[in-house]
Design a protein around this motif. Structure first.
Motif, PDB file in Angstrom:
ATOM      1  N   VAL A 116      16.908 -13.055 -28.835  1.00 11.71           N
ATOM      2  CA  VAL A 116      16.267 -13.730 -27.702  1.00 11.71           C
ATOM      3  C   VAL A 116      17.166 -13.686 -26.471  1.00 11.71           C
ATOM      4  CG1 VAL A 116      15.449 -15.955 -26.811  1.00 11.71           C
ATOM      5  CG2 VAL A 116      14.858 -15.252 -29.142  1.00 11.71           C
ATOM      6  N   LYS A 117      18.461 -13.938 -26.684  1.00  7.71           N
ATOM      7  CA  LYS A 117      19.379 -14.061 -25.554  1.00  7.71           C
ATOM      8  C   LYS A 117      19.759 -12.722 -24.935  1.00  7.71           C
ATOM      9  CE  LYS A 117      23.250 -16.437 -26.189  1.00  7.71           C
ATOM     10  NZ  LYS A 117      24.246 -17.280 -26.911  1.00  7.71           N
ATOM     11  N   HIS A 118      19.955 -11.701 -25.764  1.00  7.50           N
ATOM     12  CA  HIS A 118      20.594 -10.486 -25.269  1.00  7.50           C
ATOM     13  C   HIS A 118      19.769  -9.210 -25.340  1.00  7.50           C
ATOM     14  CE1 HIS A 118      24.196 -12.958 -25.424  1.00  7.50           C
ATOM     15  NE2 HIS A 118      24.119 -13.079 -26.732  1.00  7.50           N
ATOM     16  N   ALA A 119      18.799  -9.140 -26.267  1.00  6.31           N
ATOM     17  CA  ALA A 119      18.249  -7.833 -26.620  1.00  6.31           C
ATOM     18  C   ALA A 119      17.165  -7.308 -25.675  1.00  6.31           C
ATOM     19  CB  ALA A 119      17.712  -7.869 -28.046  1.00  6.31           C
ATOM     20  N   ARG A 120      16.495  -8.202 -24.970  1.00  8.06           N
ATOM     21  CA  ARG A 120      15.310  -7.823 -24.201  1.00  8.06           C
ATOM     22  C   ARG A 120      14.312  -7.074 -25.089  1.00  8.06           C
ATOM     23  NH1 ARG A 120      18.026  -5.020 -19.148  1.00  8.06           N
ATOM     24  NH2 ARG A 120      19.882  -6.351 -19.097  1.00  8.06           N
ATOM     25  N   ALA A 121      14.161  -7.584 -26.282  1.00  8.34           N
ATOM     26  CA  ALA A 121      13.279  -6.944 -27.259  1.00  8.34           C
ATOM     27  C   ALA A 121      11.894  -7.569 -27.188  1.00  8.34           C
ATOM     28  CB  ALA A 121      13.849  -7.132 -28.664  1.00  8.34           C
ATOM     29  N   SER A 122      10.895  -6.839 -27.724  1.00 10.17           N
ATOM     30  CA  SER A 122       9.578  -7.448 -27.835  1.00 10.17           C
ATOM     31  C   SER A 122       9.272  -7.764 -29.298  1.00 10.17           C
ATOM     32  CB  SER A 122       8.505  -6.529 -27.249  1.00 10.17           C
ATOM     33  OG  SER A 122       8.519  -5.290 -27.912  1.00 10.17           O
ATOM     34  N   GLN A 123       9.980  -7.044 -30.187  1.00  7.58           N
ATOM     35  CA  GLN A 123       9.733  -7.267 -31.612  1.00  7.58           C
ATOM     36  C   GLN A 123      11.030  -7.344 -32.380  1.00  7.58           C
ATOM     37  OE1 GLN A 123       7.060  -4.821 -33.778  1.00  7.58           O
ATOM     38  NE2 GLN A 123       5.614  -4.604 -32.078  1.00  7.58           N
ATOM     39  N   VAL A 124      10.975  -8.103 -33.455  1.00  5.03           N
ATOM     40  CA  VAL A 124      12.131  -8.152 -34.347  1.00  5.03           C
ATOM     41  C   VAL A 124      11.597  -8.252 -35.776  1.00  5.03           C
ATOM     42  CG1 VAL A 124      12.312 -10.652 -34.001  1.00  5.03           C
ATOM     43  CG2 VAL A 124      14.265  -9.426 -34.921  1.00  5.03           C
ATOM     44  N   HIS A 125      12.262  -7.567 -36.682  1.00  5.04           N
ATOM     45  CA  HIS A 125      11.838  -7.730 -38.071  1.00  5.04           C
ATOM     46  C   HIS A 125      12.976  -8.310 -38.891  1.00  5.04           C
ATOM     47  CE1 HIS A 125      13.750  -3.744 -38.685  1.00  5.04           C
ATOM     48  NE2 HIS A 125      14.080  -4.289 -39.843  1.00  5.04           N
ATOM     49  N   VAL A 126      12.582  -9.131 -39.844  1.00  2.00           N
ATOM     50  CA  VAL A 126      13.551  -9.732 -40.753  1.00  2.00           C
ATOM     51  C   VAL A 126      13.150  -9.299 -42.154  1.00  2.00           C
ATOM     52  CG1 VAL A 126      14.533 -11.884 -41.632  1.00  2.00           C
ATOM     53  CG2 VAL A 126      13.777 -11.740 -39.235  1.00  2.00           C
ATOM     54  N   GLY A 127      14.059  -8.659 -42.854  1.00  2.00           N
ATOM     55  CA  GLY A 127      13.772  -8.217 -44.212  1.00  2.00           C
ATOM     56  C   GLY A 127      14.740  -8.858 -45.193  1.00  2.00           C
ATOM     57  N   VAL A 128      14.203  -9.364 -46.281  1.00  2.00           N
ATOM     58  CA  VAL A 128      15.067  -9.955 -47.305  1.00  2.00           C
ATOM     59  C   VAL A 128      14.629  -9.412 -48.651  1.00  2.00           C
ATOM     60  CG1 VAL A 128      15.866 -12.088 -48.390  1.00  2.00           C
ATOM     61  CG2 VAL A 128      15.242 -12.097 -45.965  1.00  2.00           C
ATOM     62  N   GLU A 129      15.570  -8.878 -49.398  1.00  2.00           N
ATOM     63  CA  GLU A 129      15.220  -8.484 -50.763  1.00  2.00           C
ATOM     64  C   GLU A 129      16.415  -8.550 -51.688  1.00  2.00           C
ATOM     65  OE1 GLU A 129      13.820  -4.488 -51.103  1.00  2.00           O
ATOM     66  OE2 GLU A 129      15.252  -3.726 -49.639  1.00  2.00           O
ATOM     67  N   VAL A 130      16.098  -8.768 -52.964  1.00  2.47           N
ATOM     68  CA  VAL A 130      17.140  -8.858 -53.974  1.00  2.47           C
ATOM     69  C   VAL A 130      17.071  -7.612 -54.812  1.00  2.47           C
ATOM     70  CG1 VAL A 130      17.801 -10.043 -56.094  1.00  2.47           C
ATOM     71  CG2 VAL A 130      17.136 -11.380 -54.103  1.00  2.47           C
ATOM     72  N   HIS A 131      18.242  -6.942 -54.944  1.00  2.36           N
ATOM     73  CA  HIS A 131      18.275  -6.004 -56.057  1.00  2.36           C
ATOM     74  C   HIS A 131      19.673  -5.656 -56.510  1.00  2.36           C
ATOM     75  CE1 HIS A 131      17.840  -1.693 -54.185  1.00  2.36           C
ATOM     76  NE2 HIS A 131      18.784  -2.348 -53.609  1.00  2.36           N
ATOM     77  N   ASP A 132      19.755  -5.352 -57.815  1.00  6.67           N
ATOM     78  CA  ASP A 132      21.028  -5.079 -58.464  1.00  6.67           C
ATOM     79  C   ASP A 132      22.067  -6.172 -58.261  1.00  6.67           C
ATOM     80  OD1 ASP A 132      20.234  -2.765 -59.612  1.00  6.67           O
ATOM     81  OD2 ASP A 132      21.119  -1.431 -58.096  1.00  6.67           O
ATOM     82  N   GLY A 133      21.650  -7.396 -58.310  1.00  6.64           N
ATOM     83  CA  GLY A 133      22.621  -8.481 -58.208  1.00  6.64           C
ATOM     84  C   GLY A 133      23.079  -8.786 -56.791  1.00  6.64           C
ATOM     85  N   TRP A 134      22.449  -8.156 -55.825  1.00  3.01           N
ATOM     86  CA  TRP A 134      22.785  -8.429 -54.421  1.00  3.01           C
ATOM     87  C   TRP A 134      21.546  -8.865 -53.664  1.00  3.01           C
ATOM     88  CZ3 TRP A 134      27.615  -7.275 -51.814  1.00  3.01           C
ATOM     89  CH2 TRP A 134      28.616  -6.815 -52.702  1.00  3.01           C
ATOM     90  N   ILE A 135      21.772  -9.677 -52.664  1.00  7.78           N
ATOM     91  CA  ILE A 135      20.678  -9.974 -51.744  1.00  7.78           C
ATOM     92  C   ILE A 135      20.965  -9.257 -50.435  1.00  7.78           C
ATOM     93  CG2 ILE A 135      21.694 -12.211 -51.025  1.00  7.78           C
ATOM     94  CD1 ILE A 135      18.535 -13.000 -50.827  1.00  7.78           C
ATOM     95  N   HIS A 136      19.954  -8.519 -49.982  1.00 10.87           N
ATOM     96  CA  HIS A 136      20.076  -7.739 -48.742  1.00 10.87           C
ATOM     97  C   HIS A 136      19.229  -8.393 -47.671  1.00 10.87           C
ATOM     98  CE1 HIS A 136      21.926  -4.275 -50.845  1.00 10.87           C
ATOM     99  NE2 HIS A 136      21.247  -4.775 -51.858  1.00 10.87           N
ATOM    100  N   CYS A 137      19.807  -8.487 -46.521  1.00 11.42           N
ATOM    101  CA  CYS A 137      19.087  -9.106 -45.416  1.00 11.42           C
ATOM    102  C   CYS A 137      19.291  -8.264 -44.166  1.00 11.42           C
ATOM    103  CB  CYS A 137      19.616 -10.525 -45.209  1.00 11.42           C
ATOM    104  SG  CYS A 137      18.883 -11.365 -43.806  1.00 11.42           S
ATOM    105  N   ARG A 138      18.195  -7.932 -43.497  1.00  9.03           N
ATOM    106  CA  ARG A 138      18.273  -7.154 -42.255  1.00  9.03           C
ATOM    107  C   ARG A 138      17.544  -7.876 -41.149  1.00  9.03           C
ATOM    108  NH1 ARG A 138      18.707  -1.517 -42.925  1.00  9.03           N
ATOM    109  NH2 ARG A 138      19.306  -1.031 -45.064  1.00  9.03           N
ATOM    110  N   VAL A 139      18.138  -7.831 -39.991  1.00  5.60           N
ATOM    111  CA  VAL A 139      17.448  -8.342 -38.801  1.00  5.60           C
ATOM    112  C   VAL A 139      17.541  -7.245 -37.755  1.00  5.60           C
ATOM    113  CG1 VAL A 139      17.346 -10.131 -37.030  1.00  5.60           C
ATOM    114  CG2 VAL A 139      18.127 -10.714 -39.347  1.00  5.60           C
TER     115      VAL A 139
END
Ligand code: ADP
Ligand code: MG
Length: 205
Positions: A116-139
């Motif tokens: 919100v503050k810096h990107a001047r973006a119109s869209q953002v995606h948040v992904g969360v998934e668990v696999h192989d004993g790890w949790i992965h999170c992307r923004v």
């Protein structure tokens, strides 16, 4: 949560009844006015204490429902305030250890704030998934990308947001990657181990 609501609702109802009774009493016995006013003040104090108590008892969405509902809740707020479109992609992720839920929630919160503050973006995606004993999170956003000269300058004017994220990730034995290019937007990729084997005691909140 139920207790908090019960305290709030039941006690609120009883207090209202007490006020009504006092009002009737005053009509029938105007000479008791001073005494009744004093009882009212006590009731008001009780009400204030009850409100504080039920507020403290009320757990957060995160404690109550877990990471994904909390992120959804957070995202709705961000969308509403900023007009940013937030897309959340996640298969079912069950409850995680509280330190993980708290860390990931704070990380996503800071990441969205940055978009919100810096990107001047119109869209953002948040992904969360668990696999192989790890949790992965992307923004990831579709904004202007991180300005390297500003981001790496480490000037006091630069906030502690990314440093804080790095810290939390490190203390949980995880990894953080920031991918960014001009006109490609910015993506934060975080992976945290579900088990606490490598965790340092440094920072859990
Ligand atoms: N999603 C983003 N898009 C563009 N620039 C970003 C993004 N996230 C962070 N930055 C850049 O990185 C800098 C450091 O971010 P941060 O450590 O969170 O500090 P702050 O947000 O307080 O400036 C920001 O000032 C900004 O220049
Ligand atoms: Mg920031």
């Amino acid at each position: 949560k139920r207790i908090a609501h019960e305290v709030h609702d039941v006690a609120g109802h009883l207090l209202a009844s007490a006020h009504l009774s006092l009002a009737q009493m005053q009509k029938k016995a105007p000479q008791l006015r001073t005494g009744i006013a004093e009882v009212r003040r006590h009731l008001d104090r009780i009400e204030e204490q009850m409100r504080r108590l039920s507020h403290e008892l009320r757990p957060t969405v995160l404690d109550d429902l877990g990471l994904l509902p909390a992120i959804r809740f957070l995202s709705e707020g961000v969308s509403m305030r900023s007009g940013l479109q937030v897309r959340i992609e996640s298969p079912v992720v069950g409850r995680l250890r509280p330190p993980l839920e708290i860390a990931l929630y704070r990380i996503v919160q800071e990441a969205l704030t940055n978009v919100v503050k810096h990107a001047r973006a119109s869209q953002v995606h948040v992904g969360v998934e668990v696999h192989d004993g790890w949790i992965h999170c992307r923004v990831g956003d579709d904004g202007i990308g991180v300005d390297r000269s500003r981001a790496s300058a480490g000037a006091p004017a630069t906030g502690l947001g990314l440093i804080g994220i790095r810290d939390r990730v490190a203390s949980l034995g995880g990894t953080l990657k920031i991918e960014s290019g001009q006109d490609h937007g910015t993506e934060l990729c975080i992976a945290l181990p579900l088990e606490s084997a490598h965790e340092s005691s440094r920072r859990a909140g």
